[in-house]
Motif scaffolding. Structure first.
Motif, PDB file in Angstrom:
ATOM      1  N   ALA B  10      44.417  55.339  34.528  1.00 18.53           N
ATOM      2  CA  ALA B  10      43.794  55.010  33.249  1.00 18.53           C
ATOM      3  C   ALA B  10      43.225  53.589  33.268  1.00 18.53           C
ATOM      4  O   ALA B  10      42.182  53.311  32.664  1.00 18.53           O
ATOM      5  N   ILE B  11      43.889  52.694  33.986  1.00 16.75           N
ATOM      6  CA  ILE B  11      43.391  51.307  34.057  1.00 16.75           C
ATOM      7  C   ILE B  11      42.097  51.226  34.862  1.00 16.75           C
ATOM      8  O   ILE B  11      41.128  50.590  34.442  1.00 16.75           O
ATOM      9  N   VAL B  12      42.071  51.862  36.019  1.00 13.11           N
ATOM     10  CA  VAL B  12      40.916  51.677  36.914  1.00 13.11           C
ATOM     11  C   VAL B  12      39.828  52.718  36.697  1.00 13.11           C
ATOM     12  O   VAL B  12      38.712  52.578  37.206  1.00 13.11           O
ATOM     13  N   ARG B  43      41.442  51.240  43.168  1.00 15.97           N
ATOM     14  CA  ARG B  43      40.370  50.297  43.480  1.00 15.97           C
ATOM     15  C   ARG B  43      39.850  49.674  42.183  1.00 15.97           C
ATOM     16  O   ARG B  43      38.818  50.077  41.660  1.00 15.97           O
ATOM     17  N   PRO B  44      40.549  48.676  41.671  1.00 17.39           N
ATOM     18  CA  PRO B  44      40.107  48.054  40.417  1.00 17.39           C
ATOM     19  C   PRO B  44      38.746  47.384  40.609  1.00 17.39           C
ATOM     20  O   PRO B  44      38.400  46.972  41.708  1.00 17.39           O
ATOM     21  N   LEU B  90      40.633  46.000  47.170  1.00 13.15           N
ATOM     22  CA  LEU B  90      39.732  45.102  46.434  1.00 13.15           C
ATOM     23  C   LEU B  90      38.264  45.476  46.631  1.00 13.15           C
ATOM     24  O   LEU B  90      37.378  44.751  46.182  1.00 13.15           O
ATOM     25  N   SER B  91      38.003  46.615  47.270  1.00  8.72           N
ATOM     26  CA  SER B  91      36.651  46.893  47.760  1.00  8.72           C
ATOM     27  C   SER B  91      35.588  47.038  46.670  1.00  8.72           C
ATOM     28  O   SER B  91      34.409  46.864  46.944  1.00  8.72           O
ATOM     29  N   ARG B  92      36.012  47.319  45.453  1.00 14.90           N
ATOM     30  CA  ARG B  92      34.986  47.423  44.397  1.00 14.90           C
ATOM     31  C   ARG B  92      34.662  46.074  43.754  1.00 14.90           C
ATOM     32  O   ARG B  92      33.719  45.977  42.974  1.00 14.90           O
ATOM     33  N   GLY B 111      36.198  41.435  47.407  1.00 11.01           N
ATOM     34  CA  GLY B 111      35.800  42.623  48.160  1.00 11.01           C
ATOM     35  C   GLY B 111      34.446  42.533  48.837  1.00 11.01           C
ATOM     36  O   GLY B 111      34.005  43.509  49.455  1.00 11.01           O
ATOM     37  N   CYS B 112      33.782  41.394  48.751  1.00 10.39           N
ATOM     38  CA  CYS B 112      32.487  41.250  49.430  1.00 10.39           C
ATOM     39  C   CYS B 112      32.673  41.341  50.936  1.00 10.39           C
ATOM     40  O   CYS B 112      33.585  40.742  51.502  1.00 10.39           O
ATOM     41  N   ILE B 113      31.777  42.093  51.588  1.00 10.40           N
ATOM     42  CA  ILE B 113      31.792  42.189  53.054  1.00 10.40           C
ATOM     43  C   ILE B 113      31.304  40.863  53.635  1.00 10.40           C
ATOM     44  O   ILE B 113      30.310  40.301  53.171  1.00 10.40           O
ATOM     45  N   LEU B 114      32.001  40.373  54.651  1.00 13.53           N
ATOM     46  CA  LEU B 114      31.660  39.054  55.211  1.00 13.53           C
ATOM     47  C   LEU B 114      30.189  38.953  55.591  1.00 13.53           C
ATOM     48  O   LEU B 114      29.512  37.975  55.262  1.00 13.53           O
TER      49      LEU B 114
END
Lengths: 470, 470
Positions: B10-12, B43-44, B90-92, B111-114
């Motif tokens: 419900a949270i995410v 994945r928030p 953290l990917s989102r 979650g940003c890709i390097l």
């Protein structure tokens, strides 16, 4: 029963005890605003002696104030006025334990004078880049405990960034040997970070492994009048691009600062052809001609587009030192010109022009007669944004504005996501500010760290953390 | 009563839930040595959602494993096998919140890709120097939580050194906003240091302010055969002197590594005229011709005195990339050539030659048929000192030596005041090593930090700290 003082005297021996008649330099705040008392002053000569002193104090329930060169500006290294604290000076622990030129490191004791370490590095053709006004008397342990800044942070970082390893006497008297000389080590929490910049409240740094750097040969140095603060931040960016990031110094001075340094101090002359509202001292710390070429080319194009209006490039070491002397004279010149209401603030480099505009306006509004003397490390976003006593106002009348002026300036920088203490720390002087500006969650974490590493409150209890209000 | 899984769902929201059939990439260790189970995977999409997830888990007494790109090499980012832990990806959270070219900073979500961040920096003519093999899929939050290293540490430092500010969800679900963009700030303990390199055990990093640098134009790059490891460390020192400290890469490869990278991988060819026992990839990240001149002059004099025996200097970007590809192919080439017993160790740079000699001897003694493949970041004192499966030995027979070999190599580096995990961290794989090699006083301080910041043991409890033996 032996008193604590006698126990400590037995640990450190006669050479480690300071008599009452010699105690003044240990008990006075550097700026003369405060004088403490102490149960006794001890100067242990080894890590083991420091540990034994701490253990004895813990057993007696007595708190300790660790002290280096006592050159700090926030009254963080002197005992309080109760006469019940022990002052522990690191000044006898001044051995350079090892220099490793191939690893670009040196292992030094906390009481070493910064300038002596700069020289020790130079002797093996290396640079210890930490450089600040008090370097002739400050001690490296104090520099690390306060995360000192100075005039080369732009390229080399703050004191924290120059440390690979630490040896620390913990608050319960145990010794932690974290004297690693490694550039990479991910084996658990990076414990040394706890003690760097902690102002002696979490442990007593007794030795450190410092990073050294290649020594720049013939650094290129210039003083320039910039058209505006905006032009200054852009000039910095252009110089960084032209040199690949070799700008080691980019110091700002407003017109009053240059004029003050020239007029109040013997031997200084204005290197530029006039006094300008905005001046910068620039140094590029590379090697040989390349940096000079990059400097000159960039300054030429900055002239052409009007971002700078005057400039002098040092042609030799004597000229370079004369330029530096202007910058370095400013604090003393300010003192000679009158009392000062001082700030050590920072914002993002991109917002320095805004800070200069709003800060000057604010100071003019609060004390219209005051003389705004702003200078410092523009390349780091850090200004000493001071207001000096005007000839027309008696010292006491002027200084009566200090609290109100400090508060307003700190409110301004905090509203700009800045810092109310960029390089000087908290000490006792800025504890109220910390309480005012730090989020409760942040203060809570700081208290949790103090509780974790010094649960008895033995180390420098009056410094940094405000007393709990509950 | 709602289950924890439904509460978290419900949270995410639906987009933040991972179904069982999609769960494999989240639950498998990167090197395929371990597969975990999870109560659920969430994945928030915002800091607030992360905080609410943590709060719900704390209320339910359930522990959380935070995960970035899951590219770590020590199994530190997957849940255990109980199926009772929550995996929080953290990917989102992959927004670049701000780029400030004049301040040389960017504010980014965890979650940003390097690689995307490297590109975002390039787009404003800046350099984000963090650079490592997994950059196409690793996430910056993971890089910071593991204090990642890579191939440019020599000049720009580890991930820790690239951070000015952090936003963190604490173990009790509160949010700490420490997103400062300041080069200097001495207002209390430097709390961000607690979370950098802590492998998600003290808090969940949700965003960071990263330092950017001037972008080197036309870096000068060469591959050289050095006469000996000693000659290599001295060559590094000479290059640093000649460039004023601009060497950004100094990577070592032993003969088997270069040969392996050429023979096992399509498209690679040996850039030198032969295979040599000791090779280095060198890059000087300055601007334009000056760095090329410094490189060529230094290499010429190194030829003359016999410290190098062969060299190729890249004349254009294509050639430069070909040289880099040799170095970057090594890990994959090793995999193709057979199983590997791997190490990620460091010593002082001055002791790398000793480590190479003693380590090779040790590996030859323990598994005489094994192929020693040593490579890595010599400029940081950090080698991936691996032993590869020989053709003559079946995989299982070879890998049965792993425990004994690891132990002996780690004993060796620790006897040399080195590190048994230079850049990869502890995770679950090296917990026993940490317990074996860390001094009790050090383990005690680490436990005190964990207790102070995560007293319930909510965050990544199986990682880093060994369980207490009492």
């Amino acid at each position: 029963m032996m008193t604590l003082s006698s126990k400590l005297a037995a640990i450190v021996g006669p050479a480690g005890c300071v008599s009452v008649e010699d105690s003044a330099p240990y008990l006075q705040d550097r700026r003369g605003r405060f004088e403490g008392k102490a149960l006794c002053i001890v100067r242990p000569s080894s890590t083991q002696e420091v540990a034994r002193v701490v253990t004895a104090c813990v057993e007696a329930g007595v708190s300790i104030v660790p002290q280096g060169g006592n050159t700090g500006l926030v009254t963080g290294s002197v005992t309080d006025t109760t006469g019940e604290q022990v002052l522990l000076s690191l000044s006898r622990m001044n051995i350079v334990r090892e220099v490793d030129p191939l690893n670009f490191t040196m292992t030094v004791e906390a009481g070493c004078i910064l300038q002596d370490l700069q020289t020790a590095a130079e002797n093996v053709d290396r640079l210890l880049p930490l450089s600040l006004a008090a370097q002739g008397s400050c001690q490296i342990g104090g520099n690390l405990s306060t995360n000192a800044g100075g005039v080369q942070v732009l390229r080399y970082g703050n004191a924290r960034d120059l440390v690979l390893g630490l040896e620390v006497v913990l608050a319960d008297g145990r010794i932690w040997n974290g004297l690693r000389a490694l550039r990479k080590d991910n084996t658990g929490y990076d414990l040394k970070q706890c003690f760097l910049g902690a102002e002696g409240t979490l442990g007593i740094i007794t030795a450190a492994v410092l990073k050294l750097f290649p020594r720049p040969v013939d650094p290129a140095c210039a003083m320039v009048a910039v058209a505006s603060p905006e032009a200054a931040t852009k000039l910095l960016t252009r110089l960084q691009g032209a040199t690949g990031g070799l700008v080691s110094t980019f110091e700002y001075m407003n017109g009053e600062c240059v004029r003050g340094a020239v007029e109040a101090m013997d031997g200084n002359r204005n290197p530029l052809s006039d006094y300008y509202p905005h001046t910068a001292l620039i140094e590029i710390g590379a090697t040989g001609e390349a940096s000079m070429r990059a400097l000159e080319t960039t300054l030429e194009s900055a002239f052409e587009d009007g971002s700078i209006t005057d400039a002098v490039v040092a042609q030799n070491e004597t000229q370079r030192q004369a330029l530096w002397r202007i910058r370095e004279s400013i604090p003393e010149a300010q003192g000679r010109l009158g009392a000062g209401i001082k700030h050590d603030v920072s914002v993002a480099v991109s917002r320095v022009p805004e800070l200069l505009a709003r800060g000057s306006e604010l100071l003019n509004e609060l004390v219209p007669e005051g003389i705004v003397m702003a200078f410092g490390h523009m390349g780091d976003g850090n200004l000493h944004f001071n207001l000096n006593q005007p000839g027309s106002m008696p010292r006491d009348a002027f200084m009566s504005h200090a609290g109100r002026v400090n508060r307003a300036m700190h409110d301004l920088v905090m509203s700009m996501d800045g810092s109310f203490s960029a390089e000087h720390g908290i000490g006792t002087i800025k504890r109220d500010d910390l309480e005012r500006y730090a989020e409760p969650v942040e203060l809570g974490m700081m208290r949790a760290l103090k509780q974790a590493l010094d649960p008895m409150g033995t180390l420098n209890p009056q410094v940094m953390l405000p007393p709990k209000s509950d």
